[in-house]
Design a protein around this motif. Structure first.
Motif, PDB file in Angstrom:
ATOM      1  N   ALA A  29       5.325   8.353  -4.701  1.00 58.07           N
ATOM      2  CA  ALA A  29       6.340   7.520  -5.411  1.00 58.07           C
ATOM      3  C   ALA A  29       5.686   6.841  -6.676  1.00 58.07           C
ATOM      4  CB  ALA A  29       6.523   5.554  -4.277  1.00 58.07           C
ATOM      5  N   ILE A  30       6.493   6.572  -7.523  1.00 57.54           N
ATOM      6  CA  ILE A  30       5.714   5.955  -9.023  1.00 57.54           C
ATOM      7  C   ILE A  30       6.175   4.938  -9.566  1.00 57.54           C
ATOM      8  CG2 ILE A  30       5.494   6.895 -11.133  1.00 57.54           C
ATOM      9  CD1 ILE A  30       4.472   9.716 -10.683  1.00 57.54           C
ATOM     10  N   THR A  31       6.001   4.022  -9.481  1.00 52.22           N
ATOM     11  CA  THR A  31       6.497   2.585  -9.811  1.00 52.22           C
ATOM     12  C   THR A  31       5.897   2.125 -11.046  1.00 52.22           C
ATOM     13  OG1 THR A  31       5.014   1.579  -8.434  1.00 52.22           O
ATOM     14  CG2 THR A  31       7.030   2.214  -7.581  1.00 52.22           C
ATOM     15  N   ARG A  32       6.385   1.157 -11.940  1.00 51.97           N
ATOM     16  CA  ARG A  32       5.523   0.202 -13.025  1.00 51.97           C
ATOM     17  C   ARG A  32       5.474  -0.785 -12.789  1.00 51.97           C
ATOM     18  NH1 ARG A  32       7.199   1.923 -18.348  1.00 51.97           N
ATOM     19  NH2 ARG A  32       8.721   3.106 -17.351  1.00 51.97           N
ATOM     20  N   TYR A  33       4.686  -2.183 -13.195  1.00 49.65           N
ATOM     21  CA  TYR A  33       4.671  -3.196 -12.986  1.00 49.65           C
ATOM     22  C   TYR A  33       4.188  -3.403 -14.945  1.00 49.65           C
ATOM     23  CZ  TYR A  33       0.091  -3.161 -11.259  1.00 49.65           C
ATOM     24  OH  TYR A  33      -1.376  -3.402 -11.256  1.00 49.65           O
ATOM     25  N   ARG A  34       4.758  -4.856 -15.311  1.00 46.81           N
ATOM     26  CA  ARG A  34       4.189  -4.778 -15.982  1.00 46.81           C
ATOM     27  C   ARG A  34       2.802  -5.904 -16.203  1.00 46.81           C
ATOM     28  NH1 ARG A  34       3.461  -3.649 -21.216  1.00 46.81           N
ATOM     29  NH2 ARG A  34       3.392  -5.754 -22.963  1.00 46.81           N
ATOM     30  N   GLU A  35       1.805  -5.328 -17.021  1.00 42.24           N
ATOM     31  CA  GLU A  35       0.089  -6.275 -17.145  1.00 42.24           C
ATOM     32  C   GLU A  35      -0.318  -7.012 -18.635  1.00 42.24           C
ATOM     33  OE1 GLU A  35      -3.270  -5.213 -14.668  1.00 42.24           O
ATOM     34  OE2 GLU A  35      -3.962  -4.054 -17.000  1.00 42.24           O
ATOM     35  N   GLU A  36       0.619  -8.626 -18.373  1.00 39.70           N
ATOM     36  CA  GLU A  36       1.056  -8.943 -19.744  1.00 39.70           C
ATOM     37  C   GLU A  36      -0.680  -9.459 -20.835  1.00 39.70           C
ATOM     38  OE1 GLU A  36       3.165  -9.725 -22.216  1.00 39.70           O
ATOM     39  OE2 GLU A  36       4.696  -8.987 -20.837  1.00 39.70           O
ATOM     40  N   GLN A  37      -1.656  -9.316 -19.544  1.00 37.10           N
ATOM     41  CA  GLN A  37      -3.415  -8.758 -20.062  1.00 37.10           C
ATOM     42  C   GLN A  37      -3.207  -7.940 -20.873  1.00 37.10           C
ATOM     43  OE1 GLN A  37      -2.690  -9.731 -16.836  1.00 37.10           O
ATOM     44  NE2 GLN A  37      -4.090  -9.303 -15.712  1.00 37.10           N
ATOM     45  N   THR A  38      -3.676  -7.570 -20.333  1.00 31.87           N
ATOM     46  CA  THR A  38      -3.521  -6.091 -21.424  1.00 31.87           C
ATOM     47  C   THR A  38      -2.795  -5.317 -21.877  1.00 31.87           C
ATOM     48  OG1 THR A  38      -2.962  -4.659 -19.417  1.00 31.87           O
ATOM     49  CG2 THR A  38      -5.242  -5.796 -19.715  1.00 31.87           C
ATOM     50  N   LYS A  39      -1.156  -5.914 -22.655  1.00 32.49           N
ATOM     51  CA  LYS A  39      -0.772  -5.350 -23.201  1.00 32.49           C
ATOM     52  C   LYS A  39      -0.167  -3.829 -22.550  1.00 32.49           C
ATOM     53  CE  LYS A  39      -0.019  -6.709 -27.229  1.00 32.49           C
ATOM     54  NZ  LYS A  39      -0.006  -6.618 -29.086  1.00 32.49           N
ATOM     55  N   SER A  40       0.000  -3.969 -21.256  1.00 34.93           N
ATOM     56  CA  SER A  40      -0.251  -2.352 -20.722  1.00 34.93           C
ATOM     57  C   SER A  40       1.031  -2.329 -19.123  1.00 34.93           C
ATOM     58  CB  SER A  40      -0.956  -1.944 -20.197  1.00 34.93           C
ATOM     59  OG  SER A  40      -2.536  -2.192 -21.448  1.00 34.93           O
ATOM     60  N   ASP A  41       2.170  -1.673 -19.399  1.00 38.37           N
ATOM     61  CA  ASP A  41       2.581  -0.917 -18.272  1.00 38.37           C
ATOM     62  C   ASP A  41       1.309  -0.381 -17.786  1.00 38.37           C
ATOM     63  OD1 ASP A  41       4.718  -2.224 -18.974  1.00 38.37           O
ATOM     64  OD2 ASP A  41       5.950  -0.444 -20.677  1.00 38.37           O
ATOM     65  N   ILE A  42       1.614  -0.750 -15.791  1.00 39.20           N
ATOM     66  CA  ILE A  42       0.540   0.281 -15.480  1.00 39.20           C
ATOM     67  C   ILE A  42       1.624   1.419 -14.657  1.00 39.20           C
ATOM     68  CG2 ILE A  42      -0.191  -0.110 -13.424  1.00 39.20           C
ATOM     69  CD1 ILE A  42      -1.770  -1.100 -16.120  1.00 39.20           C
ATOM     70  N   LEU A  43       1.318   2.204 -14.523  1.00 38.50           N
ATOM     71  CA  LEU A  43       2.118   3.081 -13.559  1.00 38.50           C
ATOM     72  C   LEU A  43       1.686   3.528 -12.606  1.00 38.50           C
ATOM     73  CD1 LEU A  43       3.426   5.591 -16.229  1.00 38.50           C
ATOM     74  CD2 LEU A  43       4.686   3.815 -15.383  1.00 38.50           C
ATOM     75  N   ARG A  44       1.675   3.274 -11.355  1.00 33.60           N
ATOM     76  CA  ARG A  44       1.288   3.836 -10.118  1.00 33.60           C
ATOM     77  C   ARG A  44       1.605   4.120  -9.052  1.00 33.60           C
ATOM     78  NH1 ARG A  44       1.617  -2.042  -6.559  1.00 33.60           N
ATOM     79  NH2 ARG A  44       0.172  -2.243  -7.560  1.00 33.60           N
ATOM     80  N   GLY A  45       1.178   5.918  -9.014  1.00 35.08           N
ATOM     81  CA  GLY A  45       1.900   6.388  -7.989  1.00 35.08           C
ATOM     82  C   GLY A  45       1.179   7.143  -6.586  1.00 35.08           C
ATOM     83  N   GLU A  46       1.583   7.073  -5.227  1.00 31.40           N
ATOM     84  CA  GLU A  46       1.358   6.323  -3.531  1.00 31.40           C
ATOM     85  C   GLU A  46       2.206   7.114  -3.067  1.00 31.40           C
ATOM     86  OE1 GLU A  46       1.595   2.605  -1.971  1.00 31.40           O
ATOM     87  OE2 GLU A  46       3.179   2.205  -3.700  1.00 31.40           O
ATOM     88  N   ILE A  47       1.724   7.412  -2.253  1.00 35.87           N
ATOM     89  CA  ILE A  47       1.983   8.267  -0.867  1.00 35.87           C
ATOM     90  C   ILE A  47       1.795   7.794   0.329  1.00 35.87           C
ATOM     91  CG2 ILE A  47       0.329  10.092  -1.383  1.00 35.87           C
ATOM     92  CD1 ILE A  47       2.773  12.321  -0.475  1.00 35.87           C
ATOM     93  N   TYR A  48       2.069   7.739   1.461  1.00 31.02           N
ATOM     94  CA  TYR A  48       1.630   7.167   2.683  1.00 31.02           C
ATOM     95  C   TYR A  48       1.741   8.834   3.808  1.00 31.02           C
ATOM     96  CZ  TYR A  48       1.658   2.386   2.311  1.00 31.02           C
ATOM     97  OH  TYR A  48       1.645   0.877   1.952  1.00 31.02           O
ATOM     98  N   LEU A  49       1.308   9.444   4.690  1.00 32.99           N
ATOM     99  CA  LEU A  49       1.658  10.536   4.961  1.00 32.99           C
ATOM    100  C   LEU A  49       0.144  10.656   5.834  1.00 32.99           C
ATOM    101  CD1 LEU A  49      -1.019  12.437   3.803  1.00 32.99           C
ATOM    102  CD2 LEU A  49       0.651  13.545   1.784  1.00 32.99           C
ATOM    103  N   ASP A  50       0.673  11.234   7.392  1.00 33.37           N
ATOM    104  CA  ASP A  50      -0.027  12.256   7.697  1.00 33.37           C
ATOM    105  C   ASP A  50      -0.024  13.676   8.359  1.00 33.37           C
ATOM    106  OD1 ASP A  50      -1.755  12.155   9.777  1.00 33.37           O
ATOM    107  OD2 ASP A  50      -0.906  10.810  11.356  1.00 33.37           O
ATOM    108  N   VAL A  51      -1.577  14.258   8.095  1.00 30.39           N
ATOM    109  CA  VAL A  51      -0.806  15.407   8.236  1.00 30.39           C
ATOM    110  C   VAL A  51      -1.375  15.914   9.388  1.00 30.39           C
ATOM    111  CG1 VAL A  51      -1.540  18.078   7.470  1.00 30.39           C
ATOM    112  CG2 VAL A  51      -0.514  16.503   5.836  1.00 30.39           C
ATOM    113  N   ARG A  52      -0.868  16.687  10.269  1.00 27.74           N
ATOM    114  CA  ARG A  52      -1.073  16.196  11.789  1.00 27.74           C
ATOM    115  C   ARG A  52      -0.974  18.037  12.720  1.00 27.74           C
ATOM    116  NH1 ARG A  52      -3.439  12.495  14.748  1.00 27.74           N
ATOM    117  NH2 ARG A  52      -3.001  10.948  13.624  1.00 27.74           N
ATOM    118  N   ALA A  53      -1.725  18.944  12.946  1.00 31.38           N
ATOM    119  CA  ALA A  53      -1.840  19.941  13.628  1.00 31.38           C
ATOM    120  C   ALA A  53      -0.739  19.268  15.178  1.00 31.38           C
ATOM    121  CB  ALA A  53      -3.079  20.415  14.276  1.00 31.38           C
ATOM    122  N   VAL A  54       0.306  19.499  15.091  1.00 29.53           N
ATOM    123  CA  VAL A  54       0.913  19.637  16.300  1.00 29.53           C
ATOM    124  C   VAL A  54       0.533  20.062  17.585  1.00 29.53           C
ATOM    125  CG1 VAL A  54       2.059  17.454  14.947  1.00 29.53           C
ATOM    126  CG2 VAL A  54       2.756  19.381  15.509  1.00 29.53           C
TER     127      VAL A  54
END
Length: 331
Positions: A293-318
């Motif tokens: 997932a790549i999302t965006r939020y605004r950070e006015e104090q630095t006059k920046s758009d912050i792009l956040r990349g994240e993933i929730y995962l568990d790689v498992r030998a099943v």
């Protein structure tokens, strides 16, 4: 890590509009999805059932006499757990940098590419660290120069190597033990180069085909896969910088001269084993295929758009009996 300055992106000198040198890897370099299929889950943690192999494959379909009772089947089930851990990072896209950029420099697009590349590297390294190691699978095999024991093999770049026999024998053994024939052998570019130039493999290939030797051809020669489920040689060619930030860059393939011979289900299945699954918590509207997932939020104090990349995962030998691990394949 340092952010770009206005000088880095502004039109001080002519900026070419059709090229840049960014070193982002091609998505095809990352092979985790080919050996660890994604299972999307709706909760961050949970359980999955494992049916008893012996109960499933016992011959107890009995002869019945007229009026007599039918034999009844049953099967023991155990539960295993998964926990999708959160991995991620952010990158600011600064207003002044965006307004002064030109030519081939698109700060927002560059940030998305960088976050995606880093997410792929993290997933690939989890697979390499957690799965390409000893003590995980039913059998581990190590390379030696001579006199191999039952859990060793001759180095595959040795003139006395028996690559075809090594892999064919283990494919037979895994199929006998589980009912599923391994359909994947994953390794790094150096091992693949050794395999495709192995004299026995080359000789077998030239008598059956006039085409250049391919991964599919080598898989077939080595007994990987079947007519119904053709085998694959998966060459994991992704790289990463092993040095800390600020130190001299030191690039390395994510896996070394190791290999994993495994049966991997083509897709998640309730009743079919698979050596590996990647559980991905993807119950968000913004999550893409594979869980990133790549999302965006605004950070006015630095006059920046912050792009956040994240993933929730568990790689498992099943299903640990569906794979064998090979270490020190080359000298």
């Amino acid at each position: 890590m340092p952010l770009p300055t206005i000088r880095d992106v502004a039109l001080v000198d002519e900026v070419l509009s059709n090229i840049s040198v960014a070193y982002a890897q091609k998505p095809g370099n990352f092979k985790a999805g080919m050996i660890a299929p994604v299972v999307n889950v709706t909760r961050q943690s949970g359980t999955y059932p494992t049916w008893d192999k012996g109960d499933m494959n016992r011959d107890d379909f009995r002869r019945r006499t007229p009026g007599g009772p039918f034999a009844r089947a049953g099967g023991a089930i155990t539960s295993s757990t998964f926990l999708c851990e959160n991995f991620g990072m952010e990158e600011p896209v600064i207003d002044e940098i965006v307004k002064n950029s030109s030519g081939s420099v698109d700060p927002e697009r560059a940030a998305v590419i960088r976050l995606t590349n880093k997410a792929f590297i993290r997933r690939e390294r989890i697979v390499a660290t957690d799965l390409f190691t000893t003590g995980v699978w039913a059998n581990d095999f190590a390379g030696v120069a001579s006199g191999p024991s039952s859990v060793q093999h001759i180095f595959w770049d040795n003139a006395a190597a028996t690559i075809v026999t090594d892999l064919h024998t283990r494919c037979d053994a895994i199929e006998e033990s589980t009912g599923s024939r391994p359909n994947v052998f994953a390794t790094n570019p150096a091992v693949w180069r050794t395999m495709k130039n192995d004299p026995e493999i080359v000789d077998r290939h030239k008598h059956t085909s006039a085409t250049p030797i391919s991964k599919a051809a080598v898989a077939e020669i080595c007994g990987i896969g079947s007519e119904e489920n053709p085998g694959k040689i998966v060459v994991m060619s992704s790289t990463y910088n092993t040095a800390a930030e600020g130190a001299t860059t030191s690039m390395s393939f994510i896996i070394g001269d190791v290999g994993l011979l495994a049966y991997v289900a083509p897709a998640a299945s309730l009743m079919e084993p698979s050596a590996i699954y990647t559980f991905v918590w993807a119950d968000f509207n913004f999550v893409t295929d594979g869980g990133l997932a790549i999302t965006r939020y605004r950070e006015e104090q630095t006059k920046s758009d912050i792009l956040r990349g994240e993933i929730y995962l568990d790689v498992r030998a099943v299903a640990t009996d569906c794979a064998n691990f090979y270490s020190n394949i080359l000298t």
